[in-house]
Design an enzyme around this catalytic site. Structure first.
Site, PDB file in Angstrom:
ATOM      1  N   ILE A  22       4.320 -19.323 -34.477  1.00  0.00           N
ATOM      2  CA  ILE A  22       4.086 -20.224 -35.422  1.00  0.00           C
ATOM      3  C   ILE A  22       5.084 -21.322 -35.666  1.00  0.00           C
ATOM      4  O   ILE A  22       5.202 -22.275 -36.313  1.00  0.00           O
ATOM      5  CB  ILE A  22       3.649 -19.771 -36.767  1.00  0.00           C
ATOM      6  CG1 ILE A  22       4.574 -18.362 -37.197  1.00  0.00           C
ATOM      7  CG2 ILE A  22       2.401 -19.310 -36.883  1.00  0.00           C
ATOM      8  CD1 ILE A  22       4.090 -18.302 -38.648  1.00  0.00           C
ATOM      9  N   GLY A  23       6.431 -20.908 -35.051  1.00  0.00           N
ATOM     10  CA  GLY A  23       7.761 -21.965 -35.221  1.00  0.00           C
ATOM     11  C   GLY A  23       8.969 -21.167 -34.282  1.00  0.00           C
ATOM     12  O   GLY A  23       8.745 -20.152 -33.910  1.00  0.00           O
ATOM     13  N   GLY A  25      13.607 -21.904 -34.264  1.00  0.00           N
ATOM     14  CA  GLY A  25      14.607 -22.640 -34.864  1.00  0.00           C
ATOM     15  C   GLY A  25      15.891 -21.959 -34.153  1.00  0.00           C
ATOM     16  O   GLY A  25      15.693 -20.964 -33.287  1.00  0.00           O
ATOM     17  N   GLY A  26      17.013 -22.489 -34.870  1.00  0.00           N
ATOM     18  CA  GLY A  26      18.368 -21.729 -34.356  1.00  0.00           C
ATOM     19  C   GLY A  26      18.562 -20.560 -34.284  1.00  0.00           C
ATOM     20  O   GLY A  26      19.342 -19.900 -33.544  1.00  0.00           O
ATOM     21  N   MET A  27      17.986 -19.765 -35.183  1.00  0.00           N
ATOM     22  CA  MET A  27      18.227 -18.246 -35.436  1.00  0.00           C
ATOM     23  C   MET A  27      16.940 -17.484 -34.744  1.00  0.00           C
ATOM     24  O   MET A  27      16.913 -16.215 -35.195  1.00  0.00           O
ATOM     25  CB  MET A  27      18.579 -18.037 -36.907  1.00  0.00           C
ATOM     26  CG  MET A  27      19.961 -18.416 -37.383  1.00  0.00           C
ATOM     27  SD  MET A  27      21.135 -17.004 -36.675  1.00  0.00           S
ATOM     28  CE  MET A  27      20.829 -15.765 -37.287  1.00  0.00           C
ATOM     29  N   VAL A  30       9.189 -17.729 -34.892  1.00  0.00           N
ATOM     30  CA  VAL A  30       8.645 -16.910 -35.992  1.00  0.00           C
ATOM     31  C   VAL A  30       7.304 -16.817 -35.603  1.00  0.00           C
ATOM     32  O   VAL A  30       6.696 -17.747 -34.925  1.00  0.00           O
ATOM     33  CB  VAL A  30       8.507 -17.899 -37.234  1.00  0.00           C
ATOM     34  CG1 VAL A  30       7.785 -17.108 -38.055  1.00  0.00           C
ATOM     35  CG2 VAL A  30       9.968 -17.943 -37.671  1.00  0.00           C
ATOM     36  N   LYS A  45      10.056 -12.779 -38.199  1.00  0.00           N
ATOM     37  CA  LYS A  45      11.271 -13.743 -37.573  1.00  0.00           C
ATOM     38  C   LYS A  45      11.941 -12.753 -36.644  1.00  0.00           C
ATOM     39  O   LYS A  45      12.419 -11.873 -36.941  1.00  0.00           O
ATOM     40  CB  LYS A  45      12.077 -14.355 -38.558  1.00  0.00           C
ATOM     41  CG  LYS A  45      13.080 -15.363 -38.117  1.00  0.00           C
ATOM     42  CD  LYS A  45      13.933 -15.667 -39.170  1.00  0.00           C
ATOM     43  CE  LYS A  45      14.760 -16.845 -38.779  1.00  0.00           C
ATOM     44  NZ  LYS A  45      15.493 -17.469 -39.817  1.00  0.00           N
ATOM     45  N   ASP A 138      20.986 -24.295 -47.108  1.00  0.00           N
ATOM     46  CA  ASP A 138      20.224 -24.949 -46.029  1.00  0.00           C
ATOM     47  C   ASP A 138      18.778 -25.389 -46.595  1.00  0.00           C
ATOM     48  O   ASP A 138      17.806 -25.280 -46.029  1.00  0.00           O
ATOM     49  CB  ASP A 138      19.805 -23.995 -44.861  1.00  0.00           C
ATOM     50  CG  ASP A 138      19.311 -24.744 -43.756  1.00  0.00           C
ATOM     51  OD1 ASP A 138      19.800 -25.809 -43.452  1.00  0.00           O
ATOM     52  OD2 ASP A 138      18.814 -24.242 -42.790  1.00  0.00           O
TER      53      ASP A 138
END
Length: 166
Positions: A22-23, A25-27, A30, A45, A138
């Site tokens: 579902i996603g 990112g940098g870390m 997900v 995550k 953030d």
């Protein structure tokens, strides 16, 4: 943003069965997953292997889970578990069904009342974090989810910092 992942639908990671990505990112990535033990939908995550090999980034990932799990507030994402299975580090959280604030704003203008409601909820979440000596660092529209009924959830404490108590 979606990336090619070794975790495909049907893959199990500990007690979690992957449904879809579902996603990303940098870390990490997900995933929507099913907690087979408690029979509930969760968000997982996942910390990518190259990032997990970097002790500084691994500690930041663990710090995110600890920071968010230390908070009990209706406008902050609930962390269920931090774990590792099959050599993969993960954080299991509640799954928030809704849209990011960025997606919500892209629909067009919103009323002043709605703006104030969102701001009050975000401020309440951040205030609770600050009372626990946690600074998010953030806050951005991608890290704020709005559920269909208007409840706001602040996500992603990946850059959170523990502040020294006064």
């Amino acid at each position: 943003m979606q990336t090619k992942s070794p975790l495909s639908p049907g893959t199990t990671l500990g007690r979690y069965e992957i449904r879809s990505q579902i996603g990303a990112g940098g870390m990490g990535e997900v995933f929507l997953a099913r907690d087979t033990q408690l029979d509930r939908t969760v968000a997982l995550k996942i910390l990518p292997e190259p990032v997990a090999a970097d002790q500084t980034r691994l500690q930041r990932f663990i710090q995110e889970a600890k920071s968010a799990s230390a908070l009990n507030h209706p406008n902050i994402l609930t962390v269920y578990e931090i774990g590792q299975a099959a050599g993969i580090h993960f954080i299991a959280t509640e799954f928030v069904e809704g849209k990011t604030l960025r997606q919500h704003l892209a629909k067009g203008p919103i009323s002043l009342i709605e703006i104030l409601d969102i701001c009050v909820q975000v401020t309440s979440a951040l205030s609770a974090a600050h009372e626990a000596n946690i600074i998010h660092r953030d806050v951005k529209p991608e890290n704020i989810m709005i559920r269909r009924e208007g409840i706001v959830k602040v996500l992603d404490f990946g850059l959170a910092k523990l502040a020294a108590p006064e």
